[in-house]
Design a protein around this motif. Sequence first.
Motif, PDB file in Angstrom:
ATOM      1  N   PRO A  80      27.274 -14.411  47.373  1.00 13.91           N
ATOM      2  CA  PRO A  80      26.575 -13.891  48.553  1.00 13.91           C
ATOM      3  C   PRO A  80      25.148 -13.455  48.258  1.00 13.91           C
ATOM      4  O   PRO A  80      24.336 -13.325  49.164  1.00 13.91           O
ATOM      5  CB  PRO A  80      27.444 -12.700  48.979  1.00 13.91           C
ATOM      6  CG  PRO A  80      28.158 -12.292  47.732  1.00 13.91           C
ATOM      7  CD  PRO A  80      28.399 -13.563  46.967  1.00 13.91           C
ATOM      8  N   HIS A  81      24.838 -13.211  46.984  1.00 15.73           N
ATOM      9  CA  HIS A  81      23.496 -12.778  46.611  1.00 15.73           C
ATOM     10  C   HIS A  81      22.781 -13.864  45.809  1.00 15.73           C
ATOM     11  O   HIS A  81      21.886 -13.576  45.006  1.00 15.73           O
ATOM     12  CB  HIS A  81      23.575 -11.489  45.783  1.00 15.73           C
ATOM     13  CG  HIS A  81      24.363 -10.412  46.449  1.00 15.73           C
ATOM     14  ND1 HIS A  81      23.955  -9.781  47.601  1.00 15.73           N
ATOM     15  CD2 HIS A  81      25.563  -9.864  46.134  1.00 15.73           C
ATOM     16  CE1 HIS A  81      24.852  -8.892  47.956  1.00 15.73           C
ATOM     17  NE2 HIS A  81      25.841  -8.921  47.092  1.00 15.73           N
ATOM     18  N   GLY A  82      23.175 -15.108  46.024  1.00 12.98           N
ATOM     19  CA  GLY A  82      22.577 -16.204  45.282  1.00 12.98           C
ATOM     20  C   GLY A  82      23.484 -16.663  44.158  1.00 12.98           C
ATOM     21  O   GLY A  82      24.676 -16.374  44.128  1.00 12.98           O
ATOM     22  N   LYS A  83      22.892 -17.368  43.205  1.00 13.23           N
ATOM     23  CA  LYS A  83      23.678 -17.904  42.102  1.00 13.23           C
ATOM     24  C   LYS A  83      24.038 -16.819  41.096  1.00 13.23           C
ATOM     25  O   LYS A  83      23.215 -15.986  40.736  1.00 13.23           O
ATOM     26  CB  LYS A  83      22.892 -19.010  41.398  1.00 13.23           C
ATOM     27  CG  LYS A  83      22.732 -20.288  42.205  1.00 13.23           C
ATOM     28  CD  LYS A  83      22.015 -21.352  41.388  1.00 13.23           C
ATOM     29  CE  LYS A  83      21.880 -22.647  42.195  1.00 13.23           C
ATOM     30  NZ  LYS A  83      21.158 -23.699  41.424  1.00 13.23           N
ATOM     31  N   GLU A  84      25.287 -16.864  40.665  1.00  7.37           N
ATOM     32  CA  GLU A  84      25.748 -16.004  39.580  1.00  7.37           C
ATOM     33  C   GLU A  84      26.165 -16.902  38.428  1.00  7.37           C
ATOM     34  O   GLU A  84      26.937 -17.845  38.617  1.00  7.37           O
ATOM     35  CB  GLU A  84      26.926 -15.142  40.051  1.00  7.37           C
ATOM     36  CG  GLU A  84      26.585 -14.255  41.243  1.00  7.37           C
ATOM     37  CD  GLU A  84      27.785 -13.492  41.763  1.00  7.37           C
ATOM     38  OE1 GLU A  84      28.799 -13.431  41.040  1.00  7.37           O
ATOM     39  OE2 GLU A  84      27.702 -12.969  42.884  1.00  7.37           O
ATOM     40  N   GLU A  85      25.632 -16.618  37.248  1.00 10.25           N
ATOM     41  CA  GLU A  85      25.863 -17.499  36.109  1.00 10.25           C
ATOM     42  C   GLU A  85      26.505 -16.750  34.951  1.00 10.25           C
ATOM     43  O   GLU A  85      26.230 -15.579  34.707  1.00 10.25           O
ATOM     44  CB  GLU A  85      24.547 -18.127  35.631  1.00 10.25           C
ATOM     45  CG  GLU A  85      23.891 -19.039  36.648  1.00 10.25           C
ATOM     46  CD  GLU A  85      22.773 -19.868  36.037  1.00 10.25           C
ATOM     47  OE1 GLU A  85      22.707 -19.951  34.788  1.00 10.25           O
ATOM     48  OE2 GLU A  85      21.966 -20.428  36.796  1.00 10.25           O
ATOM     49  N   SER A  86      27.378 -17.457  34.232  1.00 10.51           N
ATOM     50  CA  SER A  86      27.947 -16.979  32.986  1.00 10.51           C
ATOM     51  C   SER A  86      27.932 -18.133  31.994  1.00 10.51           C
ATOM     52  O   SER A  86      27.778 -19.295  32.379  1.00 10.51           O
ATOM     53  CB  SER A  86      29.384 -16.480  33.187  1.00 10.51           C
ATOM     54  OG  SER A  86      29.414 -15.378  34.066  1.00 10.51           O
ATOM     55  N   THR A  87      28.100 -17.805  30.735  1.00  4.82           N
ATOM     56  CA  THR A  87      28.107 -18.837  29.703  1.00  4.82           C
ATOM     57  C   THR A  87      29.359 -18.715  28.856  1.00  4.82           C
ATOM     58  O   THR A  87      29.985 -17.659  28.777  1.00  4.82           O
ATOM     59  CB  THR A  87      26.874 -18.720  28.793  1.00  4.82           C
ATOM     60  OG1 THR A  87      26.862 -17.416  28.164  1.00  4.82           O
ATOM     61  CG2 THR A  87      25.589 -18.903  29.599  1.00  4.82           C
ATOM     62  N   ALA A  88      29.728 -19.833  28.224  1.00 11.44           N
ATOM     63  CA  ALA A  88      30.871 -19.863  27.315  1.00 11.44           C
ATOM     64  C   ALA A  88      30.522 -20.748  26.134  1.00 11.44           C
ATOM     65  O   ALA A  88      29.767 -21.721  26.259  1.00 11.44           O
ATOM     66  CB  ALA A  88      32.124 -20.374  28.025  1.00 11.44           C
ATOM     67  N   THR A  89      31.072 -20.408  24.988  1.00 11.15           N
ATOM     68  CA  THR A  89      30.805 -21.134  23.746  1.00 11.15           C
ATOM     69  C   THR A  89      32.030 -21.946  23.351  1.00 11.15           C
ATOM     70  O   THR A  89      33.163 -21.441  23.401  1.00 11.15           O
ATOM     71  CB  THR A  89      30.458 -20.150  22.610  1.00 11.15           C
ATOM     72  OG1 THR A  89      29.292 -19.405  22.995  1.00 11.15           O
ATOM     73  CG2 THR A  89      30.189 -20.892  21.309  1.00 11.15           C
ATOM     74  N   ARG A  90      31.789 -23.187  22.941  1.00  9.21           N
ATOM     75  CA  ARG A  90      32.909 -24.041  22.527  1.00  9.21           C
ATOM     76  C   ARG A  90      33.468 -23.528  21.207  1.00  9.21           C
ATOM     77  O   ARG A  90      32.732 -23.313  20.239  1.00  9.21           O
ATOM     78  CB  ARG A  90      32.442 -25.484  22.373  1.00  9.21           C
ATOM     79  CG  ARG A  90      33.603 -26.480  22.293  1.00  9.21           C
ATOM     80  CD  ARG A  90      33.106 -27.891  22.116  1.00  9.21           C
ATOM     81  NE  ARG A  90      34.124 -28.872  22.500  1.00  9.21           N
ATOM     82  CZ  ARG A  90      34.126 -30.127  22.095  1.00  9.21           C
ATOM     83  NH1 ARG A  90      33.162 -30.570  21.295  1.00  9.21           N
ATOM     84  NH2 ARG A  90      35.075 -30.949  22.497  1.00  9.21           N
ATOM     85  N   ILE A  91      34.790 -23.340  21.154  1.00 12.01           N
ATOM     86  CA  ILE A  91      35.419 -22.806  19.944  1.00 12.01           C
ATOM     87  C   ILE A  91      36.403 -23.782  19.326  1.00 12.01           C
ATOM     88  O   ILE A  91      36.857 -23.570  18.200  1.00 12.01           O
ATOM     89  CB  ILE A  91      36.129 -21.467  20.229  1.00 12.01           C
ATOM     90  CG1 ILE A  91      37.201 -21.636  21.308  1.00 12.01           C
ATOM     91  CG2 ILE A  91      35.126 -20.399  20.616  1.00 12.01           C
ATOM     92  CD1 ILE A  91      38.057 -20.392  21.535  1.00 12.01           C
ATOM     93  N   SER A  92      36.754 -24.863  20.054  1.00 13.55           N
ATOM     94  CA  SER A  92      37.708 -25.824  19.510  1.00 13.55           C
ATOM     95  C   SER A  92      37.632 -27.117  20.314  1.00 13.55           C
ATOM     96  O   SER A  92      37.341 -27.096  21.511  1.00 13.55           O
ATOM     97  CB  SER A  92      39.135 -25.260  19.570  1.00 13.55           C
ATOM     98  OG  SER A  92      40.100 -26.245  19.249  1.00 13.55           O
TER      99      SER A  92
END
Length: 710
Positions: free
Chosen positions: A102-114
């Motif tokens: 509702p307030h625009g884009k919300e972003e998160s990140t994740a790291t490949r572990i396997s």
Amino acid sequence: MDLRHSFAALLLASSLCSAPLAYPQSSGKYVGQYRDDAEPEIVYSFFQEGQDLALEGRRIPRTPLHAISQNVFTAPENKARFVFLTGAGGEVRGLRYIVEGPHGKEESTATRISGQPEHNHFRPYSREEVMIPMRDGVRLHAVILRPTDTNRPLPFLMQRTPYGVDGSTSDSINSRYTELAQSGYIFVMEDIRGRYGSEGKFLMNRPIADHHDPNSPNENWIDETTDAYDTVAWLIKNVPDNNGRVGVLGISYPGFLAIESGIDPHPAVKAISPQAPMTNLWIGDDFFHNGAWRQSYGYDYAIGLETSKENAFSKLKEDAYDFFLSAGSLAGDIRRANVGVLPTWQGFLDHPAYDHYWQVRAVETHLTKVNVPTLEVGGWWDQEDMWGPQAEYAALKPHDAHHEVFLVLGPWNHGEWARTTRHLGDLDFGAATTDQFRAQIEAPFFAHYLKDEGSFDLEDTASFQTGTNRWMRYSHWPPKESVERDLYLASDGSLSFDKPKGDDASSFLSYVSDPADPVPYRRRPIEATYAPGGSGWYTWLVQDQRFLGNRKDIATWTTPVLDHDVTVTGDVVADLFASTSGTDSDWVVKLIDVYPDDPSLGKMSGAELMIADEIFRGRYRKSYEHPEAIPANQPEEYKFSLHGADHVFLKGHRIMVQVQSTWFPLYDRNPQTFVPNIMTASPSDYKPATQRIYGSAQHPSHLVLPIPAK
């Protein structure tokens, strides 16, 4: 009530605006596990599925994903997107998770572990819909889910709710009740009377009836306790392969229904867990706090439950601050809503004081014996029902001869313990306290009392102590070892444990409270409580109070920088001596932890975090039942609880106390002139008033802090 979607559940909740395409040549290299960088307990597993990918997680059902570009995948009918990231050599190193909020884009990140994905190990459940008859002939709709991988007798876990059970499936049970679902129960999800698929008439927080009187007409002995009893009786008799035991749990309104199932319970009910239960709607929960009406919430919630058999919450097209300011009192809200006078609104209009109407809806007065083991659960920053679990625990504990009443208080907002997270707003608690609670307390509680499995080692209370960010165990709440110390509000704006010595003529802080310009309770614009896609409602209690700037209608007191830790464990009480130039007034008191200016603290550098807070409507200073005008310009005492806290003000921080007279539109504006009924106040009734908070020898305003004895 909790309408939020968890971080992972947004995968299935939003809508997609782009048509899917296929990129089979690239999808395979993204297979593997990715750990969320902000929430490391969340791991995403991606599998190749034909020409596309499928996603699973420990609490995420198998979800097909489609490519919309070379490295971007999305779920059907979803705005959430996974953007896979590669290194300079083309190796896949992580992803970005993007949600259109509702307030625009919300972003998160994740790291490949396997490079090897892992299945979620969801347990398979069958699903059956039934209509269960009550003693008056009304039938209630329920969904029954049972593990299909065993035939051994199992106990029931029941949740009764006004919010609809049609979405209850094997996947939803595994996602929401992960630990309990893997243990194995017969889950029963039931629509309460008059809601969704159930027959009968819905009545908001239906009072407990005198259903022991055989001469009463039917409508006088039907309530949520009898509906729970009749539901359990039917389940035990009609559902095969059950072990004769029932547990009941729920959050918010379902929490209210859970505690009701333990009042005159069916003998098969062996354990209940009321979580953030609505307990007393006038004194400390959803609709009033100490007589001050929660305007935006009371308005929204009645629309949501009383304009339809299904959820129908309002969708404001403007800042709620402007909407309610222009509408005025409740009478003005009703005119603007244009949906008629809903039953709960009529209750507000006719019963602004704590009369019989509210007293018979209060649950705690019925908790005069411990019928079943009870696990009360609450959050320190619960924006809806922080008072309820502590009040129910306090009512039950004197009758707890067999040590079967337990309390858990965590660093959560309303119902957050159902999610997987280590955060609340900008706060990071260093571990997923939510998962810890469910795995180490909730699941063992039900396993012990419903299955005779394992031990339940909680002696009495588990509390997450904020500041130090660690779980504490206490033999009673509040801990009897704490010593009360008075923290005085001096006239120079300082806080001290030394009692003031000045006189009334000069020893006070003052401000002018103007109902035409009330203090907002959170940053503007303020969305509707349950705005589609999300709302700042859920985290306003941990919002940095610096957003209020240098408003002149807030009085502030602060300690010097602390040279040692100060621990507060127990109930915090405000004891104000205050005067107003008007004849009525509200008093809001906030206990705040002021963080040092330190870049290493990130967003919390210099932050002002509320630890305990409450409002008191001045007309009720002598009696909740019989309001009285306040004598103008005369000091009066206002003593009220800010409720429990378990917090350490760390060395290098400061302690702050603030007092104000508006908190809008969370609470309706006090006209500051005494009128018989604020719900119908006219615009001319609202007038500015000069407020004084005294810090003199005769009138020493202070907070009573429970500090553990060394």
